[in-house]
Design a protein around this motif. Sequence first.
Motif, PDB file in Angstrom:
ATOM      1  N   ASN A 172      -0.122 -29.665  28.129  1.00  0.00           N
ATOM      2  CA  ASN A 172      -1.434 -30.173  27.700  1.00  0.00           C
ATOM      3  C   ASN A 172      -1.449 -30.599  26.234  1.00  0.00           C
ATOM      4  N   ASN A 209      -0.698 -22.231  37.439  1.00  0.00           N
ATOM      5  CA  ASN A 209      -0.561 -23.247  36.389  1.00  0.00           C
ATOM      6  C   ASN A 209       0.695 -24.111  36.565  1.00  0.00           C
TER       7      ASN A 209
ATOM      8  N   MET B 223       0.276 -17.585  31.476  1.00  0.00           N
ATOM      9  CA  MET B 223       0.480 -18.339  32.727  1.00  0.00           C
ATOM     10  C   MET B 223       0.964 -17.449  33.869  1.00  0.00           C
ATOM     11  N   THR B 224       1.150 -16.161  33.574  1.00  0.00           N
ATOM     12  CA  THR B 224       1.689 -15.243  34.576  1.00  0.00           C
ATOM     13  C   THR B 224       0.831 -15.201  35.839  1.00  0.00           C
ATOM     14  N   ARG B 248       0.537 -17.819  24.674  1.00  0.00           N
ATOM     15  CA  ARG B 248       0.362 -19.152  25.276  1.00  0.00           C
ATOM     16  C   ARG B 248      -1.029 -19.410  25.842  1.00  0.00           C
ATOM     17  N   ASP B 250      -2.887 -21.255  24.421  1.00  0.00           N
ATOM     18  CA  ASP B 250      -3.135 -22.655  24.079  1.00  0.00           C
ATOM     19  C   ASP B 250      -2.817 -23.582  25.252  1.00  0.00           C
ATOM     20  N   GLY B 251      -2.256 -23.052  26.316  1.00  0.00           N
ATOM     21  CA  GLY B 251      -2.045 -23.864  27.509  1.00  0.00           C
ATOM     22  C   GLY B 251      -3.338 -24.000  28.291  1.00  0.00           C
ATOM     23  N   ASP B 252      -3.256 -24.584  29.496  1.00  0.00           N
ATOM     24  CA  ASP B 252      -4.474 -24.720  30.287  1.00  0.00           C
ATOM     25  C   ASP B 252      -4.504 -23.775  31.489  1.00  0.00           C
ATOM     26  N   ALA B 253      -3.682 -22.721  31.435  1.00  0.00           N
ATOM     27  CA  ALA B 253      -3.758 -21.708  32.486  1.00  0.00           C
ATOM     28  C   ALA B 253      -5.098 -20.986  32.364  1.00  0.00           C
ATOM     29  N   SER B 274      -1.832 -18.618  20.277  1.00  0.00           N
ATOM     30  CA  SER B 274      -2.401 -19.937  20.540  1.00  0.00           C
ATOM     31  C   SER B 274      -1.506 -21.058  20.037  1.00  0.00           C
ATOM     32  N   GLY B 275      -0.211 -20.792  19.972  1.00  0.00           N
ATOM     33  CA  GLY B 275       0.692 -21.852  19.547  1.00  0.00           C
ATOM     34  C   GLY B 275       2.038 -21.295  19.150  1.00  0.00           C
ATOM     35  N   GLU B 276       2.946 -22.192  18.811  1.00  0.00           N
ATOM     36  CA  GLU B 276       4.296 -21.775  18.454  1.00  0.00           C
ATOM     37  C   GLU B 276       4.407 -21.352  17.001  1.00  0.00           C
TER      38      GLU B 276
END
Lengths: 282, 296
Positions: A172, A209, B223-224, B248, B250-253, B274-276
Amino acid sequence: FVKRLLDDDTLEELEDELIAADLGPAVAERIITKFRETSFGQNVTSEEIRATLAHEISHVLEPVAVPFTPDPEKKPHVVLVVGVNGTGKTTTIGKMAHQYRQEGKSVTLVAGDTFRAAAVEQLQVWGERVGAPVIAGKQGGDAAGLAYDGLKRATEEKTDVLLVDTAGRLHNKNALMEELAKIIRVMKKFDDTAPHSVLLVLDATTGQNAIEQVRVFQELVNVSGLIVTKLDGSARGGIVVALAEKFKLPVHMVGVGEKAEDLRPFSAQDYARGLVGEAATP
Amino acid sequence: MSKVFEGLSRGGKLSESDVSEAMREVRLAMLEADVALPVVRSFVKNVKERAVGGEVLDDVSPGQAVAKIVNDALIEALGGAGVVPLNLSAPAPIPFLMVGLQGAGKTTTSGKLALRLAGRDRKKVLLASLDVQRPAAQLQLQQLAEQVGQQTEGRVTSLAIVDGQQPVEIARRAMETGRREGYDVVVLDTAGRLAIDEALMDEVRQVRDATSPAETLLVVDAMTGQDAVNTAQAFKDQIGITGVVMSRMDGDARGGAALSMKAVTGAPIKFTGSGEKVSALEEFHPERVAGRILGL
Ligand SMILES: Nc1nc2c(ncn2[C@@H]2O[C@H](COP(=O)(O)OP(=O)(O)OP(=O)(O)O)[C@@H](O)[C@H]2O)c(=O)[nH]1
Ligand SMILES: Nc1nc2c(ncn2[C@@H]2O[C@H](COP(=O)(O)OP(=O)(O)OP(=O)(O)O)[C@@H](O)[C@H]2O)c(=O)[nH]1
Ligand SMILES: [K+]
Ligand SMILES: [Mg+2]
Ligand SMILES: [Mg+2]
C-alpha cells in the motif's frame, strides 16, 4: 477407527477447522458446501473424512502447482524476488541459489535491498555459503542501477541464473512500489525480456491480507509466481487456497526452515493434507 | 458492516433475533479481519449476552445501539482506554527481552525502542543481539544502534560482537557491560523462533532466567492470521509475556491478530510499529484498532 456420520455438526466442525487454517470464512464455506454435495450423510471414519476433504482441496491447488525451472536457454534467467517486509525473500534467494549450485549451474546474486540495515551483508553470507558472487553497492544506493549492473555482468559471464533481492515493502506504499517498477524498467533497457520471472514471497503465517498483497504486486509488477515460506511452523497457510481460486498464479515452492536445504517444490496433495491436519509427507 | 446495524428493527428493547443477526455479521467481519476463531466465538457470545434485552434510547436505532455495544466491547477487549507504559521501575540496568517469530520485526523494534527511551526518556540504552542464527543479524542491530546513537547524542550503543558466543553468554555479557558502564536499559534482541521449536524456546527461557527481564515483549506482525493464537499461547506458556508490540500497522491488514494476542496472553499491547524507520513506533490506541478490525 470410529465411524461417524458426516452430519451438519461434523461439517460445521470441519468448516471451522478450515477457517482456523486461514482459508477465510467465504472459501471455507464454499469448500464445505461442495464437500457436502459429494459426501453428505455417509458413515465414514474421521480419517476418511480428512482424506476426502484433502482431496477436494487439492483439486483447487493442483492447477497452480507448477514447478520452477530456470530456462537453460537464457543466460542468465533473471529472477526478481519481491514481497512485503520479513517474509523470507533473502533467505529464499539463498536457498534457490544453493539448489542451482548443487545442480552445477552458475548463479549470481544482486543485493538489491540497499535500505535495510545489514541486508547486503545478509545476502553476502548466503553468497559465500552457496558459492555465488554477490553484486552489491552502498547502503542507500540505487537498486535499479545495481540490478542493471548485475544483469550486464551476468550476461557477459554467461551466468545461468541471476537472482535479484529487493527490499521488503508494503504493497500500500505507492512510492516504494514505484521503485520496484523502476528496477524492472531499468533492467529492460539492457534486455527487454528481463526479468523472466517475478516471484512474490508470502509468509504462511499471513492471514487474509495476503490477498491484497498478491493483487497489488501482480497489478504493479506483473508477478509470475508465488513462494510460500515458514510452513515448518504451526501456521497452515490456508490463504493459498483462496489465492489459488482468485488469482490462479503458479505456486512454485515452499520454505520449510532457515537452512539452505529447506526449500521444496509445491505439492498440491501435501499442502492440502497439511491444511486438514493430516501430516504431509516430508 | 455499518449497513447491518442500520437494518435492525426498531423497538424498545434489543430482541434476541436483532442481536443474533447483527452478531453473525460481526463474526464474519472479525474472521475477515483475522481475529482467531476461538477468540471470535467468545467475543460474540459475551456481546450477545450483554446486548439482548438492553434498552434502546429513543434517539438511536437498535442498530446503532448494538454497534455501540460491539465497539465498546472490542475496545475493552483490546485493553481499554489509556496506554500501559513500559516498566522502568526495576533497578538499572533494566533488561528488556524481545521475542517472536522469524521476521516479525524484533530487531527493528529494538532499535525503535532504544530511540524512544534515549530520546524522550533520556535513558542510556545498550542494544545486544542474541541472534546467532540469522546471517548478519548482529550486524543489523549494530547498524541500527549506530543510526539511533547519532540521533541521541550517543546515548544508544550496541554490545561488541564476539564471534562464537552463544545467546545465554551474550545476555550475561550484556548485563555485565550494562552494569559496569552505567546503562539504564539493556535491550536483548533474540533470534526469530517458531513457537513449536522446543530447543529454541528452551534457549530463550534460559536467557530469561539469566537476566530476569522487566519486560518481555512479544513482537507480532499485524498481518498475522489465525496462527496468532498458537504463537500467543506458546510464548505465554513457555516464556511469559509482559507486553505485545504489533508491527507493520502501516500496512492495510485489518489487524485482528491484536485482539487474539490480548485475549490469549492477557498482556497489554504496548506499541504499534508504523514503518521501517526507527522513528516509526507509536503507543497503542485500542479505539483506533477496534474500528479497523470491524471495518467501520
Ligand atoms: N522457520 C522458517 N523461517 C524462515 C523461512 N524463510 C525465512 N525464514 C526466516 O525469516 C526471517 C526473515 O527472512 P528474510 O529472508 O530476512 O526475509 P526478507 O523477506 O528478506 O526480509 P526483508 O528483506 O527485511 O523484507 C529470517 O529469520 C529467516 O531465517 C522458513 O521457510 N521457515
Ligand atoms: N513497514 C514496516 N516494516 C517493518 C516494521 N517493523 C519492522 N519492519 C520490517 O520488517 C522486516 C523484518 O524486520 P526485522 O526487525 O529484521 O525482524 P526480526 O523479527 O528481527 O527478524 P528475525 O530476526 O529474522 O526473526 C524488515 O524489513 C523491517 O524493516 C513496521 O512497523 N512497518
Ligand atoms: K505448518
Ligand atoms: Mg531481505
Ligand atoms: Mg532480528
